[in-house]
Design an enzyme around this catalytic site. Structure first.
Site, PDB file in Angstrom:
ATOM      1  N   CYS A 143      -1.513   0.687   7.341  1.00 23.49           N
ATOM      2  CA  CYS A 143      -2.953   0.395   7.435  1.00 23.49           C
ATOM      3  C   CYS A 143      -3.338  -0.850   6.614  1.00 23.49           C
ATOM      4  CB  CYS A 143      -3.797   1.586   6.980  1.00 23.49           C
ATOM      5  SG  CYS A 143      -3.661   3.040   8.053  1.00 23.49           S
ATOM      6  N   ARG A 144      -3.439  -0.683   5.302  1.00 20.70           N
ATOM      7  CA  ARG A 144      -3.995  -1.753   4.468  1.00 20.70           C
ATOM      8  C   ARG A 144      -3.083  -2.962   4.325  1.00 20.70           C
ATOM      9  NH1 ARG A 144      -5.136   2.243  -0.393  1.00 20.70           N
ATOM     10  NH2 ARG A 144      -3.214   3.059   0.556  1.00 20.70           N
ATOM     11  N   SER A 145      -1.841  -2.757   3.904  1.00 21.74           N
ATOM     12  CA  SER A 145      -1.000  -3.933   3.621  1.00 21.74           C
ATOM     13  C   SER A 145      -0.608  -4.725   4.871  1.00 21.74           C
ATOM     14  CB  SER A 145       0.222  -3.566   2.766  1.00 21.74           C
ATOM     15  OG  SER A 145       1.083  -2.665   3.412  1.00 21.74           O
ATOM     16  N   ASN A 157       2.245   1.418   4.410  1.00 22.11           N
ATOM     17  CA  ASN A 157       2.557   0.158   5.110  1.00 22.11           C
ATOM     18  C   ASN A 157       2.213   0.230   6.602  1.00 22.11           C
ATOM     19  OD1 ASN A 157       5.456  -2.011   5.691  1.00 22.11           O
ATOM     20  ND2 ASN A 157       3.375  -2.611   5.186  1.00 22.11           N
ATOM     21  N   CYS A 192       0.872  -1.188   0.000  1.00 26.57           N
ATOM     22  CA  CYS A 192       0.000   0.000   0.000  1.00 26.57           C
ATOM     23  C   CYS A 192       0.902   1.229   0.000  1.00 26.57           C
ATOM     24  CB  CYS A 192      -0.986  -0.036   1.159  1.00 26.57           C
ATOM     25  SG  CYS A 192      -0.237  -0.043   2.805  1.00 26.57           S
ATOM     26  N   ASP A 199      -7.861   3.945   0.948  1.00 28.33           N
ATOM     27  CA  ASP A 199      -6.971   4.356   2.035  1.00 28.33           C
ATOM     28  C   ASP A 199      -7.823   4.856   3.207  1.00 28.33           C
ATOM     29  OD1 ASP A 199      -5.215   5.624   3.676  1.00 28.33           O
ATOM     30  OD2 ASP A 199      -4.399   6.953   2.142  1.00 28.33           O
TER      31      ASP A 199
HETATM   32  P1  4NP Z   1      -1.839   2.777   4.071  1.00 32.37           P
HETATM   33  O1  4NP Z   1      -2.497   4.115   4.643  1.00 32.37           O
HETATM   34  O2  4NP Z   1      -1.263   3.134   2.707  1.00 32.37           O
HETATM   35  O3  4NP Z   1      -2.970   1.840   3.980  1.00 32.37           O
HETATM   36  O4  4NP Z   1      -0.775   2.368   5.060  1.00 32.37           O
HETATM   37  C1  4NP Z   1      -1.815   5.336   4.700  1.00 32.37           C
HETATM   38  C2  4NP Z   1      -1.094   5.639   5.812  1.00 32.37           C
HETATM   39  C3  4NP Z   1      -0.455   6.866   5.909  1.00 32.37           C
HETATM   40  C4  4NP Z   1      -0.561   7.774   4.878  1.00 32.37           C
HETATM   41  C5  4NP Z   1      -1.290   7.466   3.766  1.00 32.37           C
HETATM   42  C6  4NP Z   1      -1.909   6.241   3.670  1.00 32.37           C
HETATM   43  N1  4NP Z   1       0.063   9.043   5.004  1.00 32.37           N
HETATM   44  O5  4NP Z   1      -0.125   9.880   4.095  1.00 32.37           O
HETATM   45  O6  4NP Z   1       0.808   9.271   5.969  1.00 32.37           O
END
Ligand code: 4NP
Length: 144
Positions: free
Chosen positions: A12-14, A10, A7, A114
């Site tokens: 939340c989703r992955s 790294n 993602c 996201d």
């Molecule tokens: P992820 O979510 O891609 O599912 O881990 C996010 C976590 C942090 C951010 C964006 C997406 N950020 O912009 O900090």
């Protein structure tokens, strides 16, 4: 079979997908990474740790790292969450066989959203999407 979920952050989703697939089938080698370097070395987002915990899955000991070109050689399949992840990962591919390893966790039309800037509902929705996707991925691996 070595599987990598990717993602953006790294956190939340992955990492959730990693935890769910490992929970479904502990024999699969599974890891996760982010295309960004925003959260290097951090554990998953507290809200995602809590969501996973409520379904009996512990992702609290995972650590964020960044996707690298080396990952194309280390993994058999790379599952990305959204169209932005797809562009970022494919941009690091060195040949056609690398690109062929990149798959949507759901589909190009149906991205895993996201949840980072939203509320708790978004985390539960992501859990449900990834749980279903991981069942399908596991089923496909079993059929091989
Ligand atoms: P992820 O979510 O891609 O599912 O881990 C996010 C976590 C942090 C951010 C964006 C997406 N950020 O912009 O900090």
């Amino acid at each position: 079979m070595k599987i990598l979920f990717v993602c953006l952050g790294n956190i939340c989703r992955s990492p959730l997908a990693e935890g769910i697939l490992r929970h479904i089938n502990s024999n699969i080698m599974v890891d996760s990474a982010g295309t960004s370097n925003y959260h290097l070395g951090s554990p998953p987002d507290r809200r995602m740790i809590e969501t996973a915990q409520s379904y009996g899955i512990d992702i609290s000991n995972l650590t964020a790292r960044q996707f690298t070109t080396e990952d194309f050689n280390r993994f058999d399949k790379i599952f990305i969450m959204d169209n932005e992840n797809y562009r970022n990962v494919v941009a690091l591919a060195e040949n056609e066989s690398h690109i062929e390893k990149v798959h949507y966790t759901l589909s190009k039309q149906n991205n895993v959203p996201d949840p980072y800037f939203g509320g708790k509902d978004g985390f539960i929705q992501v859990y449900e999407m990834l749980h279903e996707a991981c069942q399908t991925i596991n089923d496909e691996i079993q059929e091989r």
